[in-house]
Structures are given as structure tokens and as C-alpha cells.
Scaffold this active site. Structure first.
Site, PDB file in Angstrom:
ATOM      1  N   SER A   1      69.382  38.466  26.661  1.00 50.54           N
ATOM      2  CA  SER A   1      70.257  37.682  25.792  1.00 50.54           C
ATOM      3  C   SER A   1      71.414  38.496  25.202  1.00 50.54           C
ATOM      4  O   SER A   1      72.555  38.022  25.207  1.00 50.54           O
ATOM      5  CB  SER A   1      69.453  37.006  24.685  1.00 50.54           C
TER       6      SER A   1
ATOM      7  N   THR B   1      62.224  33.695  20.234  1.00 49.22           N
ATOM      8  CA  THR B   1      61.482  33.708  21.496  1.00 49.22           C
ATOM      9  C   THR B   1      60.004  34.008  21.252  1.00 49.22           C
ATOM     10  O   THR B   1      59.550  34.028  20.092  1.00 49.22           O
ATOM     11  CB  THR B   1      62.148  34.695  22.496  1.00 49.22           C
TER      12      THR B   1
ATOM     13  N   LYS C   1      58.086  30.652  18.607  1.00 47.88           N
ATOM     14  CA  LYS C   1      58.792  29.360  18.714  1.00 47.88           C
ATOM     15  C   LYS C   1      58.145  28.250  17.872  1.00 47.88           C
ATOM     16  O   LYS C   1      58.826  27.306  17.481  1.00 47.88           O
ATOM     17  CB  LYS C   1      58.887  28.929  20.182  1.00 47.88           C
TER      18      LYS C   1
ATOM     19  N   GLY D   1      50.556  25.049  33.673  1.00 48.41           N
ATOM     20  CA  GLY D   1      50.582  25.647  32.342  1.00 48.41           C
ATOM     21  C   GLY D   1      50.864  24.604  31.276  1.00 48.41           C
ATOM     22  O   GLY D   1      51.533  23.582  31.540  1.00 48.41           O
TER      23      GLY D   1
HETATM   24  P1  NAP Z   1      52.908  30.357  26.419  1.00 49.99           P
HETATM   25  O1  NAP Z   1      53.228  29.454  25.292  1.00 49.99           O
HETATM   26  O2  NAP Z   1      52.066  31.569  26.181  1.00 49.99           O
HETATM   27  O3  NAP Z   1      52.195  29.443  27.560  1.00 49.99           O
HETATM   28  C1  NAP Z   1      51.731  29.981  28.779  1.00 49.99           C
HETATM   29  C2  NAP Z   1      50.833  28.981  29.498  1.00 49.99           C
HETATM   30  O4  NAP Z   1      50.406  29.616  30.700  1.00 49.99           O
HETATM   31  C3  NAP Z   1      49.573  28.594  28.732  1.00 49.99           C
HETATM   32  O5  NAP Z   1      49.211  27.288  29.101  1.00 49.99           O
HETATM   33  C4  NAP Z   1      48.549  29.596  29.259  1.00 49.99           C
HETATM   34  O6  NAP Z   1      47.228  29.122  29.221  1.00 49.99           O
HETATM   35  C5  NAP Z   1      48.979  29.701  30.705  1.00 49.99           C
HETATM   36  N1  NAP Z   1      48.555  30.974  31.288  1.00 49.99           N
HETATM   37  C6  NAP Z   1      48.840  32.218  30.808  1.00 49.99           C
HETATM   38  N2  NAP Z   1      48.301  33.149  31.620  1.00 49.99           N
HETATM   39  C7  NAP Z   1      47.646  32.475  32.585  1.00 49.99           C
HETATM   40  C8  NAP Z   1      46.866  32.875  33.714  1.00 49.99           C
HETATM   41  N3  NAP Z   1      46.656  34.162  34.002  1.00 49.99           N
HETATM   42  N4  NAP Z   1      46.337  31.900  34.505  1.00 49.99           N
HETATM   43  C9  NAP Z   1      46.540  30.601  34.237  1.00 49.99           C
HETATM   44  N5  NAP Z   1      47.274  30.142  33.184  1.00 49.99           N
HETATM   45  C10 NAP Z   1      47.825  31.092  32.372  1.00 49.99           C
HETATM   46  O7  NAP Z   1      54.244  30.919  27.106  1.00 49.99           O
HETATM   47  P2  NAP Z   1      55.654  30.158  27.238  1.00 49.99           P
HETATM   48  O8  NAP Z   1      56.494  30.399  26.060  1.00 49.99           O
HETATM   49  O9  NAP Z   1      55.382  28.768  27.680  1.00 49.99           O
HETATM   50  O10 NAP Z   1      56.310  31.005  28.452  1.00 49.99           O
HETATM   51  C11 NAP Z   1      55.741  30.944  29.735  1.00 49.99           C
HETATM   52  C12 NAP Z   1      56.670  31.601  30.758  1.00 49.99           C
HETATM   53  O11 NAP Z   1      57.916  30.911  30.824  1.00 49.99           O
HETATM   54  C13 NAP Z   1      57.000  33.056  30.409  1.00 49.99           C
HETATM   55  O12 NAP Z   1      56.978  33.793  31.614  1.00 49.99           O
HETATM   56  C14 NAP Z   1      58.419  32.980  29.865  1.00 49.99           C
HETATM   57  O13 NAP Z   1      59.166  34.157  30.091  1.00 49.99           O
HETATM   58  C15 NAP Z   1      58.988  31.838  30.701  1.00 49.99           C
HETATM   59  N6  NAP Z   1      60.113  31.152  30.006  1.00 49.99           N
HETATM   60  C16 NAP Z   1      61.338  31.200  30.591  1.00 49.99           C
HETATM   61  C17 NAP Z   1      62.402  30.579  29.984  1.00 49.99           C
HETATM   62  C18 NAP Z   1      63.756  30.635  30.637  1.00 49.99           C
HETATM   63  O14 NAP Z   1      64.762  30.393  29.948  1.00 49.99           O
HETATM   64  N7  NAP Z   1      63.829  30.888  31.918  1.00 49.99           N
HETATM   65  C19 NAP Z   1      62.233  29.895  28.764  1.00 49.99           C
HETATM   66  C20 NAP Z   1      60.951  29.849  28.191  1.00 49.99           C
HETATM   67  C21 NAP Z   1      59.894  30.498  28.836  1.00 49.99           C
HETATM   68  P3  NAP Z   1      46.241  29.438  27.968  1.00 49.99           P
HETATM   69  O15 NAP Z   1      46.680  28.488  26.885  1.00 49.99           O
HETATM   70  O16 NAP Z   1      44.895  29.176  28.507  1.00 49.99           O
HETATM   71  O17 NAP Z   1      46.489  30.880  27.612  1.00 49.99           O
END
Ligand code: NAP
Length: 310
Positions: free
Chosen positions: A39, A84, A88, A147
Site C-alpha cells: 500500500s 488490514t 477489520k 473460506g
Molecule cells: P481471515 O478473516 O483470517 O479468513 C480466512 C478464512 O480462511 C477463514 O475462513 C479460515 O478458516 C480459512 N482458512 C485459513 N487457513 C486455512 C487452511 N489452512 N485451510 C482451510 N481454510 C483455512 O482472512 P481474510 O482477511 O479473509 O484474508 C484471507 C486472504 O485474502 C489473505 O490471504 C489476504 O491477504 C487476502 N486478501 C486479499 C485482498 C486483496 O485486496 N487482494 C483483500 C483482503 C484479503 P478458519 O475460520 O477455520 O480459520
């Protein structure tokens, strides 16, 4: 409603942006960790082109300090903050008002300064997520979301605007999956069917086979250079049934492409990575903070891409 702010005054703009002076305004990112963040690179590049005398800094912040830090930054006349992982949801407490979208999904990635040293909480992840899909027609289609965390909430809310038929959420944890599906069903249009499938209990192949669009919102594959099976969501085998008509969208942008997107490319699928979403959500934040609609998105993207190649 988010106020449009006009920053076209001498205190906020200058023709020589690369020098930080006594007039330079602070904007930035709060999260933990933030040292990998793209960012600052893409925001500062945009401000320079836009003639905004702003400086964007990534600031690591622990959850226990979030409220104090956001309050202090508002008193310091910070012009805007991005929020981030992992704050959030936690940051809702620091907001005096929320935009409708942020309130619906109960997640904030952008703080907009408001009078009386207050913050408005907004979420630009939805617009960011939708931009790379704008040339596709998803009317009546089936979508699978892997997810059910913070970004999945923004993704499912965004899917509501695409007139799709069904969203299947694949999650590993039955409890959080059930809560997610219940919340999102309440918030979604009535003509969209939202179903949760626990991949520990059920074979998810039929859902993969029939999907027109599959979105990875898990961190699986992030920062991974190895080709191991655990770096592909749901493991390698399940993707043998993947149709080449399915679009794969990975929210991850490091590495580019992820192992999952490489697998999709081998199957001749159309693939989208998370960089456009990252750039677009950042550009939408700049619009909210500055009131300017003309944000140099291509420059933001090329600066981010160059940095990823270092
Ligand atoms: P989060 O709130 O931690 O959610 C992650 C999800 O993935 C949860 O449902 C979690 O399940 C699941 N998960 C995690 N590890 C896992 C595994 N080994 N096997 C199966 N399921 C798994 O994270 P988030 O904020 O949604 O972010 C998720 C991803 O999106 C990150 O890589 C982030 O960098 C990316 N992202 C990118 C952008 C962009 O602008 N490109 C924006 C936002 C996020 P549990 O609840 O069981 O742990």
C-alpha cells in the site's frame, strides 16, 4: 453517507510532492504485520501524480492499542486510514459512523475523517473485488467461495450485485461456516441461494464441477514458492474435475500466480489474482479521502508490480 471532501486547497496540494515538508499530511495503514504491505508504494505513487501533499505510512498496531491509536491519529489530523488483518472487525469500535456496506458486513478497511475528531468506517474491498469481474456476465451462474473469514463477507456481499443464482461457501470449521451462512443469507437478496458445505464432512467435487466462478478467500498459497499439495486450497486431487469454463479468482497476490491459479491456467481456465482488487480498493479509499474521482490506477498497479518483482 460519506462526505465528499474537497482538498483542492494550498495546504493539501503542492507541485513538489516527493519532499516531506511541514505542510505534508499523514495517511496510512494500521495492521499487524504490515511490513510486507504494497500500500505505501502504490498510494504514495498516486499522491505524487495527483499533486496531493500526503505521505502514506504503514504502521504496525496491536489489537489492544487500536482504539487509542486511531483516536490519536484523528487528533493529529490524519487524512485517512486503511485497516488490514487482523483489525477489520475490531476497528468498528473506533468508528462513530459506518457506511451502509461496512455496517452490513461488519468489517471496515477504510477510516474517513469526520468533524469533531471522529472517524467514519467504510469498506472498499467490495468495489475492489468487483472491478476485475466487470466484463463478465454472471447472471444465473453458480459461484463457489472457499473460506468464510473477513474477506469472504465482502466477497459474498459483492456477489449480490451480480444477479447470480447460487453461492456455495466451502469452509473447514462447521461452527464458523454455519454462522457465516446465516448472517450472509439474512443480508443477501432473496433470489440468491446461499449454502454452506463443510469439506471435512462432504465431498465438494460436485460443487467444483458445476461452478462458473470459484473464489479463494483463504490464505492457502500465500507467500509460498513450493508446489506442495498443502499450498493448493482443498488439495490437488479435487481439481481434477475442474472445467475449463470455470473462472478462478484468488484474492492472494503473492506469489503471482499462486499454485492454484497455475493449476487453473494448465486447465485453460480464465484466472484472476488479487492484485487488481488490492489496487482498486486502495484507489476507492483515495477517492473517499480526497473527493477526487481521477485516481491513477495504472500507475498504482505498475508500481506495485515492480515492487513485487524486486
Ligand atoms: P481471515 O478473516 O483470517 O479468513 C480466512 C478464512 O480462511 C477463514 O475462513 C479460515 O478458516 C480459512 N482458512 C485459513 N487457513 C486455512 C487452511 N489452512 N485451510 C482451510 N481454510 C483455512 O482472512 P481474510 O482477511 O479473509 O484474508 C484471507 C486472504 O485474502 C489473505 O490471504 C489476504 O491477504 C487476502 N486478501 C486479499 C485482498 C486483496 O485486496 N487482494 C483483500 C483482503 C484479503 P478458519 O475460520 O477455520 O480459520
Amino acid at each position: 453517507m460519506v462526505p465528499e471532501q474537497s482538498l483542492k486547497n494550498s495546504e493539501s496540494t503542492s507541485s513538489k510532492m516527493s519532499t516531506i515538508t511541514g505542510k505534508t499530511n499523514l495517511v496510512g495503514l494500521l495492521g499487524q504485520p504490515v511490513n510486507h504491505s504494497l500500500s505505501p508504494i502504490m498510494h504514495n505513487a498516486a499522491y505524487e501524480v495527483m499533486g496531493l501533499d500526503w505521505c502514506y505510512i504503514a504502521m504496525p498496531c496491536e489489537s489492544k492499542n487500536l482504539e487509542k491509536v486511531t483516536k490519536a491519529l484523528r487528533y493529529l489530523d490524519c487524512k485517512g486510514l486503511n485497516i488490514t488483518i487482523p483489525h477489520k472487525q475490531e476497528v468498528l469500535k473506533a468508528c462513530n459512523k459506518l457506511t451502509e456496506i461496512a455496517n452490513n458486513i461488519q468489517a471496515v478497511n477504510t477510516l474517513i475523517p469526520e468533524k469533531n475528531n471522529q472517524w467514519i468506517g467504510a469498506n472498499t474491498d467490495l468495489e475492489g473485488f468487483l472491478t476485475p469481474l466487470k466484463n463478465h456476465d454472471f447472471k444465473g451462474k453458480n459461484v463457489v467461495v472457499m473460506g468464510c473469514g473477513g474477506s469472504a463477507r465482502a466477497v459474498v456481499m459483492a456477489l449480490n450485485s451480480l444477479d447470480i443464482k447460487k453461492v456455495t461457501i466451502i469452509g473447514r470449521n462447521k461452527n464458523s461456516l454455519d454462522i457465516f451462512v446465516k448472517n450472509m443469507s439474512n443480508l443477501s437478496k432473496k433470489n440468491i441461494s446461499i449454502e454452506g458445505v463443510n469439506n471435512k464432512e462432504l465431498n465438494v467435487s460436485p460443487y467444483i464441477e458445476e461452478a462458473d466462478l470459484i473464489i479463494n478467500t483463504t490464505p492457502i498459497g500465500m507467500n509460498s514458492r513450493s508446489n506442495k499439495q498443502e499450498n493448493i486450497p482443498l488439495g490437488n486431487e479435487i481439481w481434477e474435475c475442474l472445467s475449463n469454463k470455470t473462472i478462478l479468482y484468488d484474492l492472494i497476490y503473492t506469489p503471482r500466480p499462486t499454485n492454484w491459479l497455475k493449476l487453473g491456467q494448465k486447465n485453460n481456465c480464465f484466472t484472476i489474482d488479487g492484485l487488481d482488487m488490492l489496487v482498486e480498493q486502495g484507489a476507492f479509499s483515495i477517492k473517499l479521502w480526497s473527493g477526487f474521482n481521477d485516481v491513477p490506477i495504472e500507475i498504482m498497479k505498475s508500481c506495485a508490480e515492480k515492487h513485487l518483482m524486486l
